[in-house]
Design an enzyme around this catalytic site. Structure first.
Site, PDB file in Angstrom:
ATOM      1  N   GLY A 247       2.520   3.051  -3.356  1.00 51.45           N
ATOM      2  CA  GLY A 247       3.293   1.907  -3.837  1.00 51.45           C
ATOM      3  C   GLY A 247       3.343   0.808  -2.788  1.00 51.45           C
ATOM      4  O   GLY A 247       2.470   0.728  -1.917  1.00 51.45           O
ATOM      5  N   SER A 248       4.375  -0.008  -2.866  1.00 55.57           N
ATOM      6  CA  SER A 248       4.468  -1.162  -1.981  1.00 55.57           C
ATOM      7  C   SER A 248       4.788  -0.748  -0.536  1.00 55.57           C
ATOM      8  O   SER A 248       5.349   0.330  -0.293  1.00 55.57           O
ATOM      9  CB  SER A 248       5.571  -2.094  -2.489  1.00 55.57           C
ATOM     10  N   GLY A 252       7.187   2.109   1.120  1.00 62.90           N
ATOM     11  CA  GLY A 252       6.637   3.039   2.113  1.00 62.90           C
ATOM     12  C   GLY A 252       7.475   3.101   3.377  1.00 62.90           C
ATOM     13  O   GLY A 252       7.651   4.169   3.965  1.00 62.90           O
ATOM     14  N   GLU A 269       0.178   5.574   0.822  1.00 65.43           N
ATOM     15  CA  GLU A 269      -0.891   4.706   0.292  1.00 65.43           C
ATOM     16  C   GLU A 269      -0.211   3.431  -0.182  1.00 65.43           C
ATOM     17  O   GLU A 269       0.293   3.371  -1.295  1.00 65.43           O
ATOM     18  CB  GLU A 269      -1.602   5.405  -0.885  1.00 65.43           C
TER      19      GLU A 269
HETATM   20  P1  NAD Z   1       6.697   0.193  -5.922  1.00 65.33           P
HETATM   21  O1  NAD Z   1       6.738   0.349  -4.448  1.00 65.33           O
HETATM   22  O2  NAD Z   1       7.632  -0.737  -6.560  1.00 65.33           O
HETATM   23  O3  NAD Z   1       6.927   1.629  -6.621  1.00 65.33           O
HETATM   24  C1  NAD Z   1       6.065   2.723  -6.393  1.00 65.33           C
HETATM   25  C2  NAD Z   1       6.809   4.022  -6.639  1.00 65.33           C
HETATM   26  O4  NAD Z   1       7.761   4.211  -5.593  1.00 65.33           O
HETATM   27  C3  NAD Z   1       7.595   4.056  -7.956  1.00 65.33           C
HETATM   28  O5  NAD Z   1       7.450   5.333  -8.527  1.00 65.33           O
HETATM   29  C4  NAD Z   1       9.028   3.808  -7.495  1.00 65.33           C
HETATM   30  O6  NAD Z   1       9.998   4.338  -8.359  1.00 65.33           O
HETATM   31  C5  NAD Z   1       9.029   4.530  -6.157  1.00 65.33           C
HETATM   32  N1  NAD Z   1      10.038   4.074  -5.201  1.00 65.33           N
HETATM   33  C6  NAD Z   1      10.396   2.808  -4.923  1.00 65.33           C
HETATM   34  N2  NAD Z   1      11.329   2.786  -3.950  1.00 65.33           N
HETATM   35  C7  NAD Z   1      11.540   4.064  -3.584  1.00 65.33           C
HETATM   36  C8  NAD Z   1      12.408   4.690  -2.627  1.00 65.33           C
HETATM   37  N3  NAD Z   1      13.214   3.980  -1.842  1.00 65.33           N
HETATM   38  N4  NAD Z   1      12.374   6.036  -2.524  1.00 65.33           N
HETATM   39  C9  NAD Z   1      11.548   6.774  -3.305  1.00 65.33           C
HETATM   40  N5  NAD Z   1      10.734   6.233  -4.238  1.00 65.33           N
HETATM   41  C10 NAD Z   1      10.723   4.894  -4.376  1.00 65.33           C
HETATM   42  O7  NAD Z   1       5.171  -0.182  -6.278  1.00 65.33           O
HETATM   43  P2  NAD Z   1       4.525  -0.623  -7.679  1.00 65.33           P
HETATM   44  O8  NAD Z   1       4.966  -1.996  -8.033  1.00 65.33           O
HETATM   45  O9  NAD Z   1       4.683   0.477  -8.682  1.00 65.33           O
HETATM   46  O10 NAD Z   1       2.961  -0.625  -7.298  1.00 65.33           O
HETATM   47  C11 NAD Z   1       2.308  -1.687  -6.679  1.00 65.33           C
HETATM   48  C12 NAD Z   1       2.133  -1.451  -5.193  1.00 65.33           C
HETATM   49  O11 NAD Z   1       1.475  -0.208  -4.972  1.00 65.33           O
HETATM   50  C13 NAD Z   1       1.251  -2.487  -4.547  1.00 65.33           C
HETATM   51  O12 NAD Z   1       1.802  -2.831  -3.310  1.00 65.33           O
HETATM   52  C14 NAD Z   1      -0.083  -1.760  -4.368  1.00 65.33           C
HETATM   53  O13 NAD Z   1      -0.898  -2.287  -3.357  1.00 65.33           O
HETATM   54  C15 NAD Z   1       0.387  -0.386  -4.062  1.00 65.33           C
HETATM   55  N6  NAD Z   1      -0.643   0.608  -4.320  1.00 65.33           N
HETATM   56  C16 NAD Z   1      -1.304   1.135  -3.250  1.00 65.33           C
HETATM   57  C17 NAD Z   1      -2.326   2.043  -3.454  1.00 65.33           C
HETATM   58  C18 NAD Z   1      -3.091   2.611  -2.291  1.00 65.33           C
HETATM   59  O14 NAD Z   1      -3.807   3.580  -2.490  1.00 65.33           O
HETATM   60  N7  NAD Z   1      -2.973   2.072  -1.098  1.00 65.33           N
HETATM   61  C19 NAD Z   1      -2.670   2.442  -4.751  1.00 65.33           C
HETATM   62  C20 NAD Z   1      -1.965   1.901  -5.820  1.00 65.33           C
HETATM   63  C21 NAD Z   1      -0.949   0.972  -5.586  1.00 65.33           C
END
Ligand code: NAD
EC number: 1.2.1.3
Length: 517
Positions: A247-248, A252, A269
């Site tokens: 995720g973002s 992370g 990731e």
């Molecule tokens: P996001 O960070 O908003 O959410 C991702 C996941 O994390 C969701 O399931 C969310 O519920 C969970 N989450 C959020 N805050 C959390 C916390 N404090 N504790 C535990 N879990 C939490 O991301 P998004 O909008 O779903 O996805 C887009 C982002 O993901 C972009 O930044 C993209 O670059 C990244 N991404 C990276 C990869 C990689 O392999 N590097 C792959 C896919 C997406």
């Protein structure tokens, strides 16, 4: 009037995947552990409510953890090649469900149908990879300094692996993790993105069949639903030795701290800010294809999407004109219709972020070359369709330094040698994917050398987006440092043990230390 869902057979696809309702707002899925509030899943394609899913409460979570922990007790003793056989059967089920699951991915997330199928194909590919790997989880042997001693290392499963995933790869990221974790002997608890919960339910239903047919404990694969608060239950849970979070970067940083504070392992990731360097020796036609697909594919919602194009001043105008002209041919609309190149953004919040980025780049002194904007009218009722935009910018702009998860491409100019371009490419906080377009061997090799790209992925004469499962996938710096998928990424799902066996009748100590009694 025939709806998009009817036209593309969504009702049948959902039924095949065990999701029985569409537009009825009832709870769905074979998820035994969700009794919380309802989570609604709207399609960004047409704005329609697809179905609702029950979220997990703390009580549900405890049940999941008990079931998973119990399953691990027996699953870890199953020989790895037999676990590989389970993953092989899972791959077969995915083949049978590829069309239905691919359609759901496209309809719930908004990526093109081809990319939806491609994502399921990635799941199948990682299963095949994992089946072979299940016979090769090898450690090393070393020579002991002590006579009559044998020394080697071996890998054991970790336990419960927690998987937190993002909306943009709603099924493949789970499979990248689970296929490797399962052959390693781990059991998995998955919290999919709250923006794509039905994809999670569909995957869980598919693996549940395999588990049942093999009389295995259901806790091998668990699903929990909800937002970040449900994810936080896992990151703070000492019973989970490894958290794999996609995720973002913002997420992370929070997850990394929570897991580190209990000395757990995390596989991160996170976001990217990927660039293609275009040198005077680049093939312009290839550059345009790679850059346009990289920037507008999945509506710019790939972690590996191309965000920056770093072009040498001598060919800047030529490349700019070619890219701007290619943007003129893009068709934006329903992603299930294969004539369209660009589908919707995931939701209205993403549309706001996109609009915000376009105003910011202008406020910082950038020049818009291809006008953006939100589309409205017939076919665009969800409000999530936006025009891919291009702006001339400077690498130092605050907005250029950030990942905007939308089709906004920044053109940057460099002069002099390729070293200057590499400096710009590396001059951001993220380090996921990078590419150089050149037919000049010196430039290509320099880009790949120790003073070249600082990213986890560095390509020559292909774009930044899309990766094969055979290589380890991931990035450096604020992308989090994790590696998933191919190569030796499996090692993070296991614990390493060094073993020394003495087959003599004396007890010599290491380093020649004497301890006579
Ligand atoms: P996001 O960070 O908003 O959410 C991702 C996941 O994390 C969701 O399931 C969310 O519920 C969970 N989450 C959020 N805050 C959390 C916390 N404090 N504790 C535990 N879990 C939490 O991301 P998004 O909008 O779903 O996805 C887009 C982002 O993901 C972009 O930044 C993209 O670059 C990244 N991404 C990276 C990869 C990689 O392999 N590097 C792959 C896919 C997406």
């Amino acid at each position: 009037m025939i709806t998009i869902a009817q036209q593309f057979g969504m009702t049948e696809a959902l039924q095949q995947l065990g999701i029985h309702t569409i537009n009825e707002g009832t709870s769905t899925g074979q998820n035994h552990f969700s009794n919380g509030e309802l989570l609604e899943s709207f399609s960004p394609v047409d704005g329609q409510l697809i179905a609702t899913v029950k979220t997990s409460t703390i009580v549900d979570y405890e049940k999941v953890m008990q079931t998973a922990t119990e399953a691990f007790q027996s699953f870890r003793t199953m020989p790895a090649p037999q676990r590989g056989e389970i993953v092989r059967q899972f791959g077969e089920k995915l083949r049978k469900n590829k069309e239905a699951l691919g359609k759901l991915v496209s309809y719930e997330m908004g990526k093109s149908l081809q990319e939806g199928y491609g994502e399921v194909q990635e799941m199948i590919d990682i299963c095949d990879f994992a089946v072979g790997l299940s016979r090769q989880l090898h450690g090393l042997t070393m020579h002991s300094e002590r006579p009559g001693h044998r020394m080697y290392e071996q890998y054991h499963p970790l336990g419960v692996v927690g998987i937190i995933s993002a909306f943009n790869f709603p099924v493949a990221v789970w499979a990248w993790n689970t296929a490797l974790a399962w052959i390693s002997g781990d059991v998995c608890v998955w919290k999919p993105s709250e923006k794509t919960p039905l994809c999670g339910v569909a995957c869980q239903n598919i693996i549940a069949q395999v588990i049942k047919e093999n009389n295995l404990p259901e806790g091998i694969s668990c699903l929990i639903n909800g937002d970040y608060t449900v994810g936080a239950l896992m990151t703070n849970d000492k019973r989970i030795p490894l958290i794999s979070a996609t995720g973002s970067t913002r997420m992370g940083k929070i997850v990394a701290q929570a897991v580190a504070s209990r000395l757990g392992k995390s596989l991160l990731e996170l976001g990217g800010n990927n660039a293609i360097i275009v040198t005077p020796d680049a093939d312009i036609k290839m550059t345009v294809i790679g850059a346009v697909f990289g920037a507008v594919g999945t509506a710019g919602q790939r972690c590996t999407s191309t965000r920056r194009l770093i072009i040498h001043e001598s060919i800047y105008e030529k490349v700019k004109d070619a890219i701007v002209s290619a943007y003129g041919q893009l068709k934006i609309g329903n992603p299930l219709d294969q004539n369209n190149h660009v589908g919707p953004l995931i939701d209205l919040h993403a549309v706001e972020m996109y609009k915000n980025a376009l105003s910011k780049v202008v406020a910082e002194g950038g020049k818009v070359l291809v006008e953006g904007g939100v589309l409205s009218g017939e076919g665009y009722e969800s409000g999530c369709y936006v025009k891919p935009a291009i702006a001339e910018a400077d690498n130092s702009f605050e907005i250029v330094q950030h990942e905007t998860f939308a089709p906004v491409l920044y053109l940057l100019r460099y002069s002099g040698t390729v070293e200057n371009a590499i400096q710009l490419q590396n001059g951001v906080a993220q380090g996921l994917s990078s590419a150089i377009m050149t037919n000049n061997l010196r430039e290509a090799e320099l880009f790949l050398s120790v003073v070249g790209s600082d990213c986890g992925i560095a390509n020559v004469n292909i774009g930044t987006s899309g990766a094969e499962i055979g290589g380890a996938f991931g990035g450096e710096k604020e992308t989090g440092g994790g590696r998933e998928s191919g190569s030796d990424a499996w090692k993070i799902y296991m614990r390493r043990q060094t073993n020394t066996i003495n087959y003599t009748t004396s007890l010599p100590l290491a380093q020649g230390i004497k301890f006579d009694l």
